[in-house]
Design an enzyme around this catalytic site. Structure first.
Site, PDB file in Angstrom:
ATOM      1  CB  SER A 255      -0.876  -0.005   1.258  1.00 16.14           C
ATOM      2  OG  SER A 255      -1.392   1.280   1.510  1.00 16.14           O
TER       3      SER A 255
ATOM      4  CD  GLN B 262      -2.840   1.593  -2.863  1.00 14.29           C
ATOM      5  OE1 GLN B 262      -2.189   1.567  -1.834  1.00 14.29           O
ATOM      6  NE2 GLN B 262      -3.625   2.608  -3.186  1.00 14.29           N
TER       7      GLN B 262
ATOM      8  CE1 TYR C  39      -6.240   4.536  -1.802  1.00 15.06           C
ATOM      9  CE2 TYR C  39      -4.482   4.485  -0.185  1.00 15.06           C
ATOM     10  CZ  TYR C  39      -5.734   4.074  -0.612  1.00 15.06           C
ATOM     11  OH  TYR C  39      -6.463   3.203   0.154  1.00 15.06           O
TER      12      TYR C  39
ATOM     13  CB  THR D   6      -6.538   2.525  -4.978  1.00 17.30           C
ATOM     14  OG1 THR D   6      -5.786   1.328  -4.751  1.00 17.30           O
ATOM     15  CG2 THR D   6      -7.865   2.437  -4.241  1.00 17.30           C
TER      16      THR D   6
ATOM     17  NE  ARG E  65     -11.966   3.341   7.501  1.00 17.77           N
ATOM     18  CZ  ARG E  65     -11.125   3.535   6.503  1.00 17.77           C
ATOM     19  NH1 ARG E  65     -11.562   3.547   5.255  1.00 17.77           N
ATOM     20  NH2 ARG E  65      -9.855   3.740   6.707  1.00 17.77           N
TER      21      ARG E  65
ATOM     22  CE  LYS F 297      -7.709  -2.737  -3.696  1.00 17.57           C
ATOM     23  NZ  LYS F 297      -8.212  -1.735  -2.764  1.00 17.57           N
TER      24      LYS F 297
ATOM     25  CG  HIS G 103     -11.180   0.773  -0.314  1.00 15.58           C
ATOM     26  ND1 HIS G 103     -10.441   1.464  -1.237  1.00 15.58           N
ATOM     27  CD2 HIS G 103     -10.434   0.785   0.830  1.00 15.58           C
ATOM     28  CE1 HIS G 103      -9.314   1.884  -0.681  1.00 15.58           C
ATOM     29  NE2 HIS G 103      -9.273   1.471   0.576  1.00 15.58           N
TER      30      HIS G 103
ATOM     31  NE  ARG H 222     -10.559  -0.144   5.197  1.00 18.59           N
ATOM     32  CZ  ARG H 222     -10.343  -0.280   6.495  1.00 18.59           C
ATOM     33  NH1 ARG H 222     -11.012  -1.193   7.178  1.00 18.59           N
ATOM     34  NH2 ARG H 222      -9.459   0.462   7.117  1.00 18.59           N
TER      35      ARG H 222
ATOM     36  CG  ASP I 195     -10.489  -6.315  -3.290  1.00 16.01           C
ATOM     37  OD1 ASP I 195     -11.574  -5.702  -3.188  1.00 16.01           O
ATOM     38  OD2 ASP I 195      -9.396  -5.727  -3.306  1.00 16.01           O
TER      39      ASP I 195
ATOM     40  N   GLY J  36     -14.647  -9.190   0.669  1.00 15.46           N
ATOM     41  CA  GLY J  36     -15.492 -10.207   1.282  1.00 15.46           C
ATOM     42  C   GLY J  36     -14.940 -11.619   1.252  1.00 15.46           C
TER      43      GLY J  36
END
Ligand SMILES: Cc1cc2nc3c(=O)[nH]c(=O)nc-3n(C[C@H](O)[C@H](O)[C@H](O)COP(=O)(O)O)c2cc1C
Length: 387
Positions: free
Chosen positions: A107, A128, A130, A156, A165, A252, A276, A279, A307, A309
């Site tokens: 990440s 990855q 951002y 992403t 959250r 992604k 995500h 999220r 992806d 779950g």
């Protein structure tokens, strides 16, 4: 040590060993957590068709993702702050992944830096990225990934702003953790975790601190995302990022067929159907439910991964039979890491591999690369018949 037979066993140990702040960070979805919950419960709505008296010997879970060999189609998804779940967590997870023969994705928001992971592993990993406003930072991130011999970049696109959250706000999540009476009291009960953390110097955002300009509080994920992330992102901007990286590219965070077509036009090698892990946009449908429409739109033109779950090999089998050519686990490997470090990530991969291999055999199939919907019983209207 209890016998670990499934991912939930690892989660229980993780809950005991990791500080509450970091457990909550991983084990949360945004707002009401509806999407987070349905990501897993929707897998349960799809059934596997039991077949018998079909030769199931010679099974293989080996296949390719973006042309690279994998021992099973299950990569490690990028997870921010992995190095706070367990000291040097990104290095440990990357090592477990390389030994297992599956991709590890680092990440942008990792604790161990790109260089740290490259120095402590022997096979290329994926990076990855951002979508940030700062062009210099973006170009340098791609350049650093190239210097570290990363064999794919994963952009992403679903985090122009951060989904809330609640627990992270209540816990005052930061890296390193802020020392309050509450956090210290909790951390004092996590002896192994604390000793690990004392033994490493990697306690900050390794890719950011010392690399990004003008970030007022580099310990805070939320202040960094609100300052540095680009809310004005559009597909032209993503095309600019495409030019900054000439290697294999994965996009992604795609949940809509229109966005899947845009990603195809940018020249990506694969897309990941992902929300995500529940999220970001709470109230969005689960990733597995979004998959069929995206397969219909672009499935014959680009690799479609998924992806969000996945907690078992049966889940992987279902996604692959619905047409995905690869999957990723986020929380499932974090549980392992927080429970037992590198050995825990290996255990998570072993559990999922065994479940995938056995369930494939019991479905009458022997090659994970040659699955189709015939092994599934999908309820009518599963993909939705929306107004
Ligand atoms: C704790 C946590 C941190 C995450 N950090 C990132 C990140 O830094 N970059 C990213 O692209 N996705 C991130 N994700 C999303 C994962 O890459 C992945 O999409 C998600 O975990 C998949 O859902 P699952 O956890 O149910 O497997 C994160 C997910 C979790 C749980």
């Amino acid at each position: 040590m209890p016998v670990i037979t499934n991912i939930n066993d690892l989660k229980k140990i993780y809950a005991r060993r990791a500080p509450k702040m970091f457990y909550d960070y991983a084990e949360s979805g945004s707002w009401t957590e509806q999407t987070f919950r349905e990501n897993t419960s929707d897998f349960d709505q799809i059934y596997l068709r039991q077949r018998v008296a079909i030769d199931m010997t010679g099974r293989t879970t080996a296949t390719k993702m973006i042309g690279q060999d994998v021992s099973m189609p299950v990569g490690l998804a990028p997870v921010g702050l992995t190095g706070m779940q367990c000291a040097d967590g990104e290095i440990k997870a990357a090592r477990a992944a390389e030994k297992f023969g599956v991709p590890f994705t680092l990440s942008t928001m990792s604790i161990c830096s790109i260089e740290d992971v490259a120095e402590n592993t022997t096979k290329p990993f994926w990076m990855q990225v951002y979508t940030l406003k700062d062009d210099d930072f973006m170009q340098r991130l791609f350049d650093r990934a190239k210097d570290a011999k990363c064999s794919a970049a994963m952009i992403t696109v679903d985090l122009q702003l951060q989904g809330q959250r609640h627990k992270d706000l209540k816990n005052g999540l930061s890296a390193p953790p802020k020392l309050t009476v509450k956090s210290v009291t909790n951390m004092m009960t996590k002896v192994q975790w604390g000793l690990g953390m004392l033994g490493t110097k990697r306690r900050f955002f390794g890719n950011i601190v010392g690399h990004a300009k003008g970030v007022s509080d580099p310990s805070s994920l939320s202040s960094w995302t609100s300052e540095a992330f680009d809310q004005a992102l559009n597909w032209d901007r993503i095309r600019e990022f495409r030019k900054m990286w000439d290697g294999p590219l994965i996009i992604k965070g795609i949940m809509d067929p229109r966005d899947a077509r845009e990603a195809l036009n940018v020249g990506a090698d694969a897309i990941i159907v992902s929300n995500h892990g529940g999220r970001q946009l709470d109230g969005a449908i689960s990733a597995i439910r979004a998959l069929p429409a995206i397969m219909d739109a672009v499935g014959d033109k680009i690799e479609v991964h998924l992806d969000s779950g996945i907690r078992s090999g049966q889940d992987v089998l279902k996604a692959m039979a619905m047409g995905a050519s690869g999957t990723y686990i986020g929380r499932a490997f974090v549980y392992g890491l927080g429970a037992m470090g590198e050995a825990g990530v290996t255990r998570a991969l072993e559990v999922i591999h065994k479940e995938l291999d056995s369930s494939m055999g019991l479905s009458g199939r022997t090659d994970v690369g040659k699955l189709d919907r015939d092994i599934l019983m999908i309820p009518k209207g599963f993909a939705g018949d929306w107004e």
